[in-house]
Scaffold this motif. Structure first.
Motif, PDB file in Angstrom:
ATOM      1  N   CYS A  48      49.895  20.667  54.172  1.00 48.76           N
ATOM      2  CA  CYS A  48      49.415  21.550  53.115  1.00 48.76           C
ATOM      3  C   CYS A  48      48.053  21.045  52.640  1.00 48.76           C
ATOM      4  O   CYS A  48      47.929  19.921  52.172  1.00 48.76           O
ATOM      5  N   ASP A  49      47.045  21.886  52.803  1.00 52.40           N
ATOM      6  CA  ASP A  49      45.683  21.517  52.407  1.00 52.40           C
ATOM      7  C   ASP A  49      45.356  22.100  51.037  1.00 52.40           C
ATOM      8  O   ASP A  49      44.622  23.075  50.910  1.00 52.40           O
ATOM      9  N   VAL A  50      45.905  21.494  50.010  1.00 50.10           N
ATOM     10  CA  VAL A  50      45.644  21.936  48.636  1.00 50.10           C
ATOM     11  C   VAL A  50      44.923  20.807  47.928  1.00 50.10           C
ATOM     12  O   VAL A  50      45.422  19.691  47.844  1.00 50.10           O
ATOM     13  N   GLY A  51      43.758  21.115  47.410  1.00 50.99           N
ATOM     14  CA  GLY A  51      42.993  20.125  46.679  1.00 50.99           C
ATOM     15  C   GLY A  51      43.314  20.152  45.195  1.00 50.99           C
ATOM     16  O   GLY A  51      43.980  21.058  44.689  1.00 50.99           O
ATOM     17  N   ASP A  64      41.656  23.236  43.479  1.00 50.93           N
ATOM     18  CA  ASP A  64      42.357  24.489  43.772  1.00 50.93           C
ATOM     19  C   ASP A  64      43.616  24.631  42.924  1.00 50.93           C
ATOM     20  O   ASP A  64      43.861  25.683  42.325  1.00 50.93           O
ATOM     21  N   SER A  65      44.401  23.588  42.870  1.00 54.36           N
ATOM     22  CA  SER A  65      45.650  23.665  42.114  1.00 54.36           C
ATOM     23  C   SER A  65      45.395  23.738  40.610  1.00 54.36           C
ATOM     24  O   SER A  65      46.101  24.434  39.892  1.00 54.36           O
ATOM     25  N   PHE A  75      44.347  27.284  39.827  1.00 57.15           N
ATOM     26  CA  PHE A  75      45.520  28.137  39.945  1.00 57.15           C
ATOM     27  C   PHE A  75      46.371  28.044  38.684  1.00 57.15           C
ATOM     28  O   PHE A  75      46.771  29.062  38.106  1.00 57.15           O
ATOM     29  N   PHE A 123      50.994  30.709  47.175  1.00 57.99           N
ATOM     30  CA  PHE A 123      49.822  29.829  47.130  1.00 57.99           C
ATOM     31  C   PHE A 123      49.997  28.654  48.088  1.00 57.99           C
ATOM     32  O   PHE A 123      49.084  28.310  48.839  1.00 57.99           O
ATOM     33  N   MET A 124      51.185  28.047  48.078  1.00 59.54           N
ATOM     34  CA  MET A 124      51.430  26.900  48.948  1.00 59.54           C
ATOM     35  C   MET A 124      51.544  27.314  50.413  1.00 59.54           C
ATOM     36  O   MET A 124      51.034  26.620  51.294  1.00 59.54           O
ATOM     37  N   ASN A 182      50.143  29.902  51.922  1.00 60.78           N
ATOM     38  CA  ASN A 182      48.841  30.310  52.431  1.00 60.78           C
ATOM     39  C   ASN A 182      47.938  29.133  52.769  1.00 60.78           C
ATOM     40  O   ASN A 182      46.988  29.265  53.536  1.00 60.78           O
ATOM     41  N   ARG A 183      48.201  27.971  52.188  1.00 57.29           N
ATOM     42  CA  ARG A 183      47.380  26.792  52.455  1.00 57.29           C
ATOM     43  C   ARG A 183      48.071  25.773  53.351  1.00 57.29           C
ATOM     44  O   ARG A 183      47.631  24.645  53.463  1.00 57.29           O
ATOM     45  N   THR A 184      49.157  26.165  53.983  1.00 62.99           N
ATOM     46  CA  THR A 184      49.890  25.296  54.895  1.00 62.99           C
ATOM     47  C   THR A 184      49.530  25.625  56.334  1.00 62.99           C
ATOM     48  O   THR A 184      49.470  26.780  56.719  1.00 62.99           O
TER      49      THR A 184
END
Length: 53
Positions: free
Chosen positions: A7-10, A13-14, A17, A43-44, A46-48
């Motif tokens: 999961c590419d969540v920075g 971004d979080s 959100f 949200f999770m 879509n970024r996986t």
């Protein structure tokens, strides 16, 4: 061949959100809160990405 999910969540971004949903919940007097969970899952997902090794 092994496959893994990443999961590419920075942090930014979080944070954006969560701030956006907080504002939305406050503006709608809590009516948007049941939809937060579905939006968080989307949200999770879509970024996986799938990483093949």
């Amino acid at each position: 061949m092994a496959r893994r999910l990443r999961c590419d969540v920075g942090f930014a971004d979080s944070l954006l959100f969560l701030l956006g949903w907080t504002v939305l919940v406050v503006i709608t007097f809590g009516l948007a809160s049941p939809f937060f969970l579905f939006s968080l899952i989307k949200f999770m997902i879509n970024r996986t990405i799938i990483v093949e090794e």
